[in-house]
Design a protein around this motif. Sequence first.
Motif, PDB file in Angstrom:
ATOM      1  N   GLU A   1       0.831  -1.206   0.000  1.00 44.71           N
ATOM      2  CA  GLU A   1       0.000   0.000   0.000  1.00 44.71           C
ATOM      3  C   GLU A   1       0.867   1.258   0.000  1.00 44.71           C
ATOM      4  N   ALA A   2       1.946   1.239   0.768  1.00 47.00           N
ATOM      5  CA  ALA A   2       2.842   2.394   0.820  1.00 47.00           C
ATOM      6  C   ALA A   2       3.530   2.600  -0.527  1.00 47.00           C
ATOM      7  N   LYS A   3       3.887   1.506  -1.195  1.00 45.98           N
ATOM      8  CA  LYS A   3       4.498   1.623  -2.531  1.00 45.98           C
ATOM      9  C   LYS A   3       3.505   2.235  -3.517  1.00 45.98           C
ATOM     10  N   ALA A   4       2.259   1.792  -3.455  1.00 44.72           N
ATOM     11  CA  ALA A   4       1.236   2.328  -4.357  1.00 44.72           C
ATOM     12  C   ALA A   4       1.010   3.813  -4.088  1.00 44.72           C
ATOM     13  N   LEU A   5       0.986   4.194  -2.810  1.00 39.40           N
ATOM     14  CA  LEU A   5       0.813   5.602  -2.446  1.00 39.40           C
ATOM     15  C   LEU A   5       1.985   6.435  -2.960  1.00 39.40           C
ATOM     16  N   ARG A   6       3.212   5.912  -2.792  1.00 40.70           N
ATOM     17  CA  ARG A   6       4.381   6.650  -3.272  1.00 40.70           C
ATOM     18  C   ARG A   6       4.368   6.753  -4.792  1.00 40.70           C
ATOM     19  N   LYS A   7       3.983   5.677  -5.471  1.00 43.69           N
ATOM     20  CA  LYS A   7       3.932   5.706  -6.937  1.00 43.69           C
ATOM     21  C   LYS A   7       2.981   6.788  -7.428  1.00 43.69           C
ATOM     22  N   LYS A   8       1.813   6.870  -6.785  1.00 41.03           N
ATOM     23  CA  LYS A   8       0.826   7.878  -7.162  1.00 41.03           C
ATOM     24  C   LYS A   8       1.351   9.286  -6.870  1.00 41.03           C
ATOM     25  N   ALA A   9       1.935   9.471  -5.696  1.00 37.33           N
ATOM     26  CA  ALA A   9       2.471  10.786  -5.321  1.00 37.33           C
ATOM     27  C   ALA A   9       3.622  11.187  -6.246  1.00 37.33           C
ATOM     28  N   PHE A  10       4.457  10.216  -6.588  1.00 39.32           N
ATOM     29  CA  PHE A  10       5.578  10.502  -7.482  1.00 39.32           C
ATOM     30  C   PHE A  10       5.073  10.877  -8.877  1.00 39.32           C
ATOM     31  N   GLN A  11       4.053  10.179  -9.352  1.00 41.56           N
ATOM     32  CA  GLN A  11       3.486  10.502 -10.660  1.00 41.56           C
ATOM     33  C   GLN A  11       2.894  11.905 -10.654  1.00 41.56           C
ATOM     34  N   ASN A  12       2.209  12.270  -9.568  1.00 44.25           N
ATOM     35  CA  ASN A  12       1.667  13.629  -9.452  1.00 44.25           C
ATOM     36  C   ASN A  12       2.785  14.660  -9.468  1.00 44.25           C
ATOM     37  N   TRP A  13       3.886  14.353  -8.788  1.00 47.07           N
ATOM     38  CA  TRP A  13       5.033  15.265  -8.759  1.00 47.07           C
ATOM     39  C   TRP A  13       5.638  15.412 -10.148  1.00 47.07           C
ATOM     40  N   LEU A  14       5.778  14.286 -10.861  1.00 48.26           N
ATOM     41  CA  LEU A  14       6.315  14.343 -12.232  1.00 48.26           C
ATOM     42  C   LEU A  14       5.396  15.140 -13.148  1.00 48.26           C
ATOM     43  N   ASP A  15       4.102  14.919 -13.025  1.00 43.36           N
ATOM     44  CA  ASP A  15       3.144  15.665 -13.844  1.00 43.36           C
ATOM     45  C   ASP A  15       3.257  17.168 -13.574  1.00 43.36           C
ATOM     46  N   LEU A  16       3.378  17.533 -12.314  1.00 39.58           N
ATOM     47  CA  LEU A  16       3.479  18.934 -11.944  1.00 39.58           C
ATOM     48  C   LEU A  16       4.777  19.554 -12.462  1.00 39.58           C
ATOM     49  N   THR A  17       5.888  18.857 -12.279  1.00 33.55           N
ATOM     50  CA  THR A  17       7.172  19.428 -12.706  1.00 33.55           C
ATOM     51  C   THR A  17       7.310  19.463 -14.223  1.00 33.55           C
ATOM     52  N   SER A  18       6.628  18.556 -14.924  1.00 36.17           N
ATOM     53  CA  SER A  18       6.705  18.602 -16.387  1.00 36.17           C
ATOM     54  C   SER A  18       5.871  19.756 -16.939  1.00 36.17           C
ATOM     55  N   GLN A  19       4.858  20.211 -16.189  1.00 40.12           N
ATOM     56  CA  GLN A  19       4.043  21.346 -16.607  1.00 40.12           C
ATOM     57  C   GLN A  19       4.766  22.660 -16.363  1.00 40.12           C
ATOM     58  N   THR A  20       5.671  22.665 -15.412  1.00 36.58           N
ATOM     59  CA  THR A  20       6.372  23.878 -15.031  1.00 36.58           C
ATOM     60  C   THR A  20       7.581  24.059 -15.939  1.00 36.58           C
ATOM     61  N   SER A  21       7.773  25.258 -16.396  1.00 30.49           N
ATOM     62  CA  SER A  21       8.940  25.513 -17.230  1.00 30.49           C
ATOM     63  C   SER A  21      10.195  25.486 -16.356  1.00 30.49           C
ATOM     64  N   PRO A  22      11.385  25.252 -16.939  1.00 29.93           N
ATOM     65  CA  PRO A  22      12.611  25.204 -16.159  1.00 29.93           C
ATOM     66  C   PRO A  22      12.860  26.499 -15.371  1.00 29.93           C
ATOM     67  N   GLN A  23      12.515  27.670 -15.926  1.00 28.41           N
ATOM     68  CA  GLN A  23      12.744  28.906 -15.212  1.00 28.41           C
ATOM     69  C   GLN A  23      11.831  29.018 -13.987  1.00 28.41           C
ATOM     70  N   GLU A  24      10.559  28.612 -14.136  1.00 30.78           N
ATOM     71  CA  GLU A  24       9.638  28.670 -13.007  1.00 30.78           C
ATOM     72  C   GLU A  24      10.097  27.720 -11.907  1.00 30.78           C
ATOM     73  N   HIS A  25      10.584  26.539 -12.340  1.00 28.90           N
ATOM     74  CA  HIS A  25      11.019  25.537 -11.365  1.00 28.90           C
ATOM     75  C   HIS A  25      12.260  26.026 -10.612  1.00 28.90           C
ATOM     76  N   GLU A  26      13.140  26.667 -11.332  1.00 32.35           N
ATOM     77  CA  GLU A  26      14.394  27.136 -10.726  1.00 32.35           C
ATOM     78  C   GLU A  26      14.178  28.303  -9.778  1.00 32.35           C
ATOM     79  N   PHE A  27      13.326  29.231 -10.140  1.00 31.87           N
ATOM     80  CA  PHE A  27      13.189  30.449  -9.333  1.00 31.87           C
ATOM     81  C   PHE A  27      11.806  30.580  -8.697  1.00 31.87           C
ATOM     82  N   GLY A  28      10.861  29.681  -9.014  1.00 32.94           N
ATOM     83  CA  GLY A  28       9.494  29.831  -8.554  1.00 32.94           C
ATOM     84  C   GLY A  28       9.216  29.267  -7.261  1.00 32.94           C
TER      85      GLY A  28
END
Length: 191
Positions: A164-191
Amino acid sequence: MTSDKIAARNRANAQKSTGPKTARGKAVVSRNAQRHGATSKPDPQSVAAWLQIILDDPALEPEAFLNDDRRMTTAMALAVAEVRLSSAKASLVRFENGEAPISDKVVELENLIENLTGAYREAGITKRESQSYLSILRYLKRRALSDAAPSRKNYRLLRRYVREAKALRKKAFQNWLDLTSQTSPQEHEFG
């Protein structure tokens, strides 16, 4: 029986079993998650350390944790998932190594046996008499130890917590990847 009658019966039965009602009963069940540590509340310091790693900011201040923006909440969810997975894996390893914690019941019985043995000696009661007096306590201690002994059920339960913890981490990690892929490198660096 129709499905409506079955559903009504199930609702009526559910109202009967609402958990402990006394303060003592509530105190007992409140420690259920702490029995092995696999599902206990995540340690705030560990979550903060993971947040610093995820956000790549070792100097992250506690005030930053209070930000209610999407980036922080997503990072927080991932940090909590990492801590829960780590905790569940550690509990499973402790169980597999036979390092299950001794229950409070066993410790209390050991202390009681020790105290009574000393009191019997001081009172001049013979060893044979004291053995018969203490036999019930020793029996209870053995029962408590056998109840706490590793079981196949506990092993399956701990493995389920890890899954269950692995599944929760997988989902959270996917959400994090989705969020960071939407953010441009400049926003990620300074935002």
